[in-house]
Write a protein that holds these residues in place. Structure first.
Motif, PDB file in Angstrom:
ATOM      1  N   ARG A 295     -44.196  58.838-125.142  1.00  0.00           N
ATOM      2  CA  ARG A 295     -44.388  59.404-126.482  1.00  0.00           C
ATOM      3  C   ARG A 295     -45.824  59.892-126.658  1.00  0.00           C
ATOM      4  O   ARG A 295     -46.064  60.974-127.212  1.00  0.00           O
ATOM      5  N   ARG A 296     -46.807  59.119-126.165  1.00  0.00           N
ATOM      6  CA  ARG A 296     -48.200  59.540-126.283  1.00  0.00           C
ATOM      7  C   ARG A 296     -48.482  60.791-125.469  1.00  0.00           C
ATOM      8  O   ARG A 296     -49.181  61.709-125.928  1.00  0.00           O
ATOM      9  N   LYS A 297     -47.935  60.864-124.240  1.00  0.00           N
ATOM     10  CA  LYS A 297     -48.144  62.050-123.416  1.00  0.00           C
ATOM     11  C   LYS A 297     -47.515  63.281-124.049  1.00  0.00           C
ATOM     12  O   LYS A 297     -48.065  64.384-123.984  1.00  0.00           O
ATOM     13  N   LYS A 298     -46.354  63.104-124.668  1.00  0.00           N
ATOM     14  CA  LYS A 298     -45.699  64.235-125.326  1.00  0.00           C
ATOM     15  C   LYS A 298     -46.542  64.752-126.488  1.00  0.00           C
ATOM     16  O   LYS A 298     -46.715  65.969-126.662  1.00  0.00           O
ATOM     17  N   ILE A 299     -47.100  63.823-127.270  1.00  0.00           N
ATOM     18  CA  ILE A 299     -47.942  64.240-128.397  1.00  0.00           C
ATOM     19  C   ILE A 299     -49.217  64.915-127.897  1.00  0.00           C
ATOM     20  O   ILE A 299     -49.652  65.941-128.444  1.00  0.00           O
ATOM     21  N   GLU A 300     -49.832  64.383-126.856  1.00  0.00           N
ATOM     22  CA  GLU A 300     -51.039  65.001-126.305  1.00  0.00           C
ATOM     23  C   GLU A 300     -50.747  66.390-125.753  1.00  0.00           C
ATOM     24  O   GLU A 300     -51.563  67.312-125.904  1.00  0.00           O
ATOM     25  N   LYS A 301     -49.596  66.573-125.133  1.00  0.00           N
ATOM     26  CA  LYS A 301     -49.227  67.886-124.622  1.00  0.00           C
ATOM     27  C   LYS A 301     -49.044  68.878-125.757  1.00  0.00           C
ATOM     28  O   LYS A 301     -49.479  70.045-125.661  1.00  0.00           O
ATOM     29  N   GLN A 302     -48.426  68.453-126.853  1.00  0.00           N
ATOM     30  CA  GLN A 302     -48.267  69.336-127.999  1.00  0.00           C
ATOM     31  C   GLN A 302     -49.622  69.701-128.601  1.00  0.00           C
ATOM     32  O   GLN A 302     -49.839  70.848-129.007  1.00  0.00           O
ATOM     33  N   ILE A 303     -50.534  68.729-128.643  1.00  0.00           N
ATOM     34  CA  ILE A 303     -51.872  69.011-129.188  1.00  0.00           C
ATOM     35  C   ILE A 303     -52.602  70.020-128.308  1.00  0.00           C
ATOM     36  O   ILE A 303     -53.246  70.953-128.804  1.00  0.00           O
ATOM     37  N   ARG A 304     -52.510  69.861-126.979  1.00  0.00           N
ATOM     38  CA  ARG A 304     -53.163  70.825-126.084  1.00  0.00           C
ATOM     39  C   ARG A 304     -52.563  72.217-126.237  1.00  0.00           C
ATOM     40  O   ARG A 304     -53.291  73.220-126.212  1.00  0.00           O
TER      41      ARG A 304
ATOM     42  N   LYS B 259     -32.154  41.794-129.271  1.00  0.00           N
ATOM     43  CA  LYS B 259     -32.032  42.053-127.845  1.00  0.00           C
ATOM     44  C   LYS B 259     -33.398  41.917-127.178  1.00  0.00           C
ATOM     45  O   LYS B 259     -34.400  42.406-127.684  1.00  0.00           O
ATOM     46  N   LYS B 260     -33.407  41.269-126.085  1.00  0.00           N
ATOM     47  CA  LYS B 260     -34.638  41.114-125.330  1.00  0.00           C
ATOM     48  C   LYS B 260     -34.889  42.375-124.516  1.00  0.00           C
ATOM     49  O   LYS B 260     -34.020  42.804-123.748  1.00  0.00           O
ATOM     50  N   VAL B 261     -36.045  43.011-124.757  1.00  0.00           N
ATOM     51  CA  VAL B 261     -36.416  44.242-124.063  1.00  0.00           C
ATOM     52  C   VAL B 261     -37.595  43.943-123.152  1.00  0.00           C
ATOM     53  O   VAL B 261     -38.530  43.215-123.530  1.00  0.00           O
ATOM     54  N   ASP B 262     -37.515  44.506-121.973  1.00  0.00           N
ATOM     55  CA  ASP B 262     -38.584  44.305-121.002  1.00  0.00           C
ATOM     56  C   ASP B 262     -39.885  44.944-121.517  1.00  0.00           C
ATOM     57  O   ASP B 262     -39.879  46.109-121.933  1.00  0.00           O
ATOM     58  N   PRO B 263     -41.004  44.250-121.548  1.00  0.00           N
ATOM     59  CA  PRO B 263     -42.268  44.861-122.031  1.00  0.00           C
ATOM     60  C   PRO B 263     -42.668  46.100-121.229  1.00  0.00           C
ATOM     61  O   PRO B 263     -43.294  47.012-121.768  1.00  0.00           O
ATOM     62  N   ALA B 264     -42.295  46.146-119.960  1.00  0.00           N
ATOM     63  CA  ALA B 264     -42.632  47.326-119.156  1.00  0.00           C
ATOM     64  C   ALA B 264     -41.891  48.556-119.674  1.00  0.00           C
ATOM     65  O   ALA B 264     -42.443  49.668-119.697  1.00  0.00           O
ATOM     66  N   ILE B 265     -40.622  48.366-120.103  1.00  0.00           N
ATOM     67  CA  ILE B 265     -39.861  49.505-120.638  1.00  0.00           C
ATOM     68  C   ILE B 265     -40.473  49.978-121.952  1.00  0.00           C
ATOM     69  O   ILE B 265     -40.593  51.186-122.200  1.00  0.00           O
ATOM     70  N   VAL B 266     -40.871  49.023-122.805  1.00  0.00           N
ATOM     71  CA  VAL B 266     -41.500  49.406-124.079  1.00  0.00           C
ATOM     72  C   VAL B 266     -42.804  50.160-123.829  1.00  0.00           C
ATOM     73  O   VAL B 266     -43.092  51.179-124.468  1.00  0.00           O
ATOM     74  N   LYS B 267     -43.604  49.686-122.872  1.00  0.00           N
ATOM     75  CA  LYS B 267     -44.868  50.360-122.554  1.00  0.00           C
ATOM     76  C   LYS B 267     -44.622  51.749-121.993  1.00  0.00           C
ATOM     77  O   LYS B 267     -45.343  52.707-122.310  1.00  0.00           O
ATOM     78  N   ALA B 268     -43.572  51.902-121.161  1.00  0.00           N
ATOM     79  CA  ALA B 268     -43.254  53.227-120.610  1.00  0.00           C
ATOM     80  C   ALA B 268     -42.838  54.189-121.717  1.00  0.00           C
ATOM     81  O   ALA B 268     -43.207  55.368-121.708  1.00  0.00           O
ATOM     82  N   ARG B 269     -42.064  53.691-122.697  1.00  0.00           N
ATOM     83  CA  ARG B 269     -41.669  54.554-123.819  1.00  0.00           C
ATOM     84  C   ARG B 269     -42.883  54.999-124.623  1.00  0.00           C
ATOM     85  O   ARG B 269     -42.993  56.179-125.000  1.00  0.00           O
ATOM     86  N   GLU B 270     -43.778  54.073-124.894  1.00  0.00           N
ATOM     87  CA  GLU B 270     -44.985  54.428-125.641  1.00  0.00           C
ATOM     88  C   GLU B 270     -45.839  55.428-124.864  1.00  0.00           C
ATOM     89  O   GLU B 270     -46.405  56.365-125.449  1.00  0.00           O
ATOM     90  N   ASP B 271     -45.928  55.269-123.554  1.00  0.00           N
ATOM     91  CA  ASP B 271     -46.704  56.212-122.745  1.00  0.00           C
ATOM     92  C   ASP B 271     -46.093  57.597-122.773  1.00  0.00           C
ATOM     93  O   ASP B 271     -46.800  58.610-122.883  1.00  0.00           O
TER      94      ASP B 271
END
Length: 204
Positions: A65-74, A51-63
């Motif tokens: 996930r990263r924000k969630k991990i940073e929040k848990q670390i804080r 399936k072709k996924v929009d790169p913007a959607i993939v980047k938003a998912r990664e962002d």
């Protein structure tokens, strides 16, 4: 080319491996020169279409996930700096409720009282300075007398001078034993404080 007369002497049931051959290799007859290579069946299915996924959607998912991990670390770092509460050092709630009644107003001092306190502080500072200067002068006099005594001893005998400046090894190392402020109780298990563990559990 194969010899057709030889091939007619064998039926399909007589086709079997006569010697140990590599996988997927069957021989006809007893000689290894006549060999047939048969490929084994491949069980497979057509590959699924990606399936072709929009790169913007993939980047938003990664962002996210990263924000969630940073929040848990804080959150973990914030909980790590919190100290364990000690019941003996906490103020009871009923005293906090009566804080307004128990607090005394700051008394208003007159100008004469303020001047007297200022003079008293100056007198105390002057007394402490004189005490410090007298202590330093006394130490200087003692060290000067010691230096003069060692110089006289060096003029009399160099061996006695060397023995005088040698450290007393009976005083090093220095250790004492005696009663302490609170004698230890044998077999006493000190409590670690009562607290409720409210830390969150994170699944790996």
């Amino acid at each position: 080319m194969f010899n057709l007369s030889v091939l007619r002497q064998f039926s399909r049931l007589s086709i079997c491996p006569a010697v140990k051959l590599p996988v997927n290799v069957r021989s006809i007859g007893t000689t290894s020169a006549l060999q047939l290579k048969i490929t084994e069946p491949l069980c497979a299915e057509p590959m699924k279409k990606k399936k072709k996924v929009d790169p913007a959607i993939v980047k938003a998912r990664e962002d996210r996930r990263r924000k969630k991990i940073e929040k848990q670390i804080r959150r973990l770092e914030k909980n790590a700096r919190q100290l364990k509460p000690i019941d003996e050092m906490e103020v009871p709630l009923h005293l906090l409720d009566q804080l307004g009644k128990r607090r005394r107003p700051t008394p208003k001092l007159t100008q004469e009282a303020l001047d007297a306190r200022a003079l008293l502080q100056k007198d105390w500072a002057r007394y402490k300075r004189e005490e410090y200067v007298a202590s330093v002068n006394q130490i200087d006099r003692i060290m000067a007398a010691q230096r003069r005594a060692l110089d006289k001893l060096y003029e009399e005998s160099e061996d006695l001078y060397n023995e005088a400046i040698m450290p007393d090894m009976q005083l090093i190392p220095y250790s004492i034993s005696g009663p302490v402020a609170t004698p230890p109780i044998k077999g006493y298990d000190s409590p670690d404080g009562e607290y409720v563990d409210v830390s969150k559990k994170w699944d790996n």
